[in-house]
Design a protein around this motif. Structure first.
Motif, PDB file in Angstrom:
ATOM      1  N   UNK A 161       5.360   1.633   9.155  1.00  0.00           N
ATOM      2  CA  UNK A 161       6.040   2.571   8.254  1.00  0.00           C
ATOM      3  C   UNK A 161       5.923   2.096   6.815  1.00  0.00           C
ATOM      4  N   UNK A 162       6.093   0.785   6.598  1.00  0.00           N
ATOM      5  CA  UNK A 162       5.964   0.252   5.238  1.00  0.00           C
ATOM      6  C   UNK A 162       4.542   0.388   4.718  1.00  0.00           C
ATOM      7  N   UNK A 163       3.561   0.160   5.582  1.00  0.00           N
ATOM      8  CA  UNK A 163       2.166   0.346   5.181  1.00  0.00           C
ATOM      9  C   UNK A 163       1.919   1.794   4.777  1.00  0.00           C
ATOM     10  N   UNK A 164       2.525   2.728   5.502  1.00  0.00           N
ATOM     11  CA  UNK A 164       2.388   4.139   5.168  1.00  0.00           C
ATOM     12  C   UNK A 164       2.990   4.441   3.805  1.00  0.00           C
ATOM     13  N   UNK A 165       4.172   3.891   3.529  1.00  0.00           N
ATOM     14  CA  UNK A 165       4.803   4.070   2.216  1.00  0.00           C
ATOM     15  C   UNK A 165       3.898   3.535   1.101  1.00  0.00           C
ATOM     16  N   UNK A 166       3.352   2.353   1.314  1.00  0.00           N
ATOM     17  CA  UNK A 166       2.499   1.748   0.291  1.00  0.00           C
ATOM     18  C   UNK A 166       1.205   2.535   0.112  1.00  0.00           C
ATOM     19  N   UNK A 167       0.658   3.058   1.204  1.00  0.00           N
ATOM     20  CA  UNK A 167      -0.568   3.845   1.110  1.00  0.00           C
ATOM     21  C   UNK A 167      -0.333   5.129   0.318  1.00  0.00           C
ATOM     22  N   UNK A 168       0.803   5.771   0.557  1.00  0.00           N
ATOM     23  CA  UNK A 168       1.132   6.979  -0.204  1.00  0.00           C
ATOM     24  C   UNK A 168       1.325   6.640  -1.672  1.00  0.00           C
ATOM     25  N   UNK A 169       1.977   5.527  -1.939  1.00  0.00           N
ATOM     26  CA  UNK A 169       2.193   5.076  -3.320  1.00  0.00           C
ATOM     27  C   UNK A 169       0.874   4.841  -4.041  1.00  0.00           C
ATOM     28  N   UNK A 170      -0.033   4.097  -3.391  1.00  0.00           N
ATOM     29  CA  UNK A 170      -1.322   3.793  -4.019  1.00  0.00           C
ATOM     30  C   UNK A 170      -2.224   5.021  -4.099  1.00  0.00           C
ATOM     31  N   UNK A 171      -2.020   5.973  -3.173  1.00  0.00           N
ATOM     32  CA  UNK A 171      -2.866   7.155  -3.174  1.00  0.00           C
ATOM     33  C   UNK A 171      -2.418   8.234  -4.142  1.00  0.00           C
ATOM     34  N   UNK A 172      -1.180   8.174  -4.607  1.00  0.00           N
ATOM     35  CA  UNK A 172      -0.671   9.197  -5.521  1.00  0.00           C
ATOM     36  C   UNK A 172      -0.521   8.678  -6.948  1.00  0.00           C
ATOM     37  N   UNK A 173       0.421   7.754  -7.148  1.00  0.00           N
ATOM     38  CA  UNK A 173       0.659   7.208  -8.491  1.00  0.00           C
ATOM     39  C   UNK A 173       0.699   5.683  -8.417  1.00  0.00           C
ATOM     40  N   UNK A 174      -0.467   5.037  -8.349  1.00  0.00           N
ATOM     41  CA  UNK A 174      -0.499   3.584  -8.172  1.00  0.00           C
ATOM     42  C   UNK A 174      -0.104   2.850  -9.448  1.00  0.00           C
ATOM     43  N   UNK A 175       0.331   1.592  -9.324  1.00  0.00           N
ATOM     44  CA  UNK A 175       0.623   0.779 -10.513  1.00  0.00           C
ATOM     45  C   UNK A 175      -0.648   0.531 -11.331  1.00  0.00           C
ATOM     46  N   UNK A 176      -0.468   0.274 -12.620  1.00  0.00           N
ATOM     47  CA  UNK A 176      -1.606   0.029 -13.500  1.00  0.00           C
ATOM     48  C   UNK A 176      -1.174  -0.916 -14.622  1.00  0.00           C
TER      49      UNK A 176
END
Length: 220
Positions: A161-176
């Motif tokens: 579940x946490x991997x899914x959250x992180x994948x959505x985060x990186x796939x939409x608005x990732x840190x920069x």
């Protein structure tokens, strides 16, 4: 650039700041957590030391894996917990040095996944202990949850579940990487912008939720 005796004030560029006399623009100092500075050295030393200490405990567990104490603590989950804790300490090294696109992507997400594995291991251990004490009836259906694979399923599901959250985060608005020119006068602070604050707090909140669940189940 001097502005002495000027009829109108001019604002300094973002990478410069005015001196005390307000007649000269001085270049701002670029700053970040450098490994060669005292704070950078201290964080690196602490992270490596605690990681080494955790590996030492893991070595003790492996060396005495056939003893009753290690076996009673579900040694495979203990190995998983100690390995993930060791990597948790090493994850802090990603915060040392100038921010890059790669380091900004991995700073929060890698730590979140690794720490979730650690908390999930504790959660799985507490659940098994609770079930072992509560499932006492000879015909209880809850005995199915005492299967040896159940703890690993708990860790896998919670971490997934946490991997899914992180994948959505990186796939939409990732840190920069970002240069902060306003927080501190005279300095340009190189940092990582979270990208999506909502995704960041979801990842953080999920870790807190698992930790709170482990804390509550421990009292049962």
């Amino acid at each position: 650039m001097e502005f002495k005796d000027a009829e109108q004030c001019k604002k300094c560029p973002e990478d410069e700041y005015p001196n005390e006399q307000r007649d000269l623009c001085l270049p701002k100092i670029v700053t970040f957590l450098d490994v060669n500075e005292p704070w950078g050295k201290a964080m690196t030393a602490v992270a490596v030391s605690f990681s080494f200490l955790t590996v030492l405990v893991l070595w003790v567990f492996v060396n005495f894996q056939d003893t009753p104490i290690v076996q009673a603590n579900n040694r495979n989950l203990s190995y998983m917990l100690l390995i993930s804790l060791s990597f948790c300490f090493l994850c802090s090294l990603l915060f040392v040095g100038p921010p890059t696109t790669a380091s900004c992507l991995f700073r929060q997400t890698v730590f979140a996944v690794v720490f979730t594995v650690a908390v999930s291991s504790i959660l799985a251990k507490t659940i098994i202990v609770v079930l072992a004490f509560r499932v006492t009836g000879p015909g209880s259906r809850m005995r199915l949850f005492l299967h040896p694979r159940v703890p690993y399923c708990v860790v896998l599901i919670c971490s997934g579940i946490q991997v899914l959250f992180c994948a959505i985060w990186l796939g939409t608005h990732p840190p920069f990487p970002e240069a902060d020119t306003h927080s501190e006068s005279g300095h340009i602070i190189l940092t990582c912008n979270k990208g999506s604050a909502f995704a960041f707090y979801c990842v953080l909140g999920y870790m807190g939720f698992l930790a709170l669940g482990s804390f509550i189940i421990a009292f049962l």
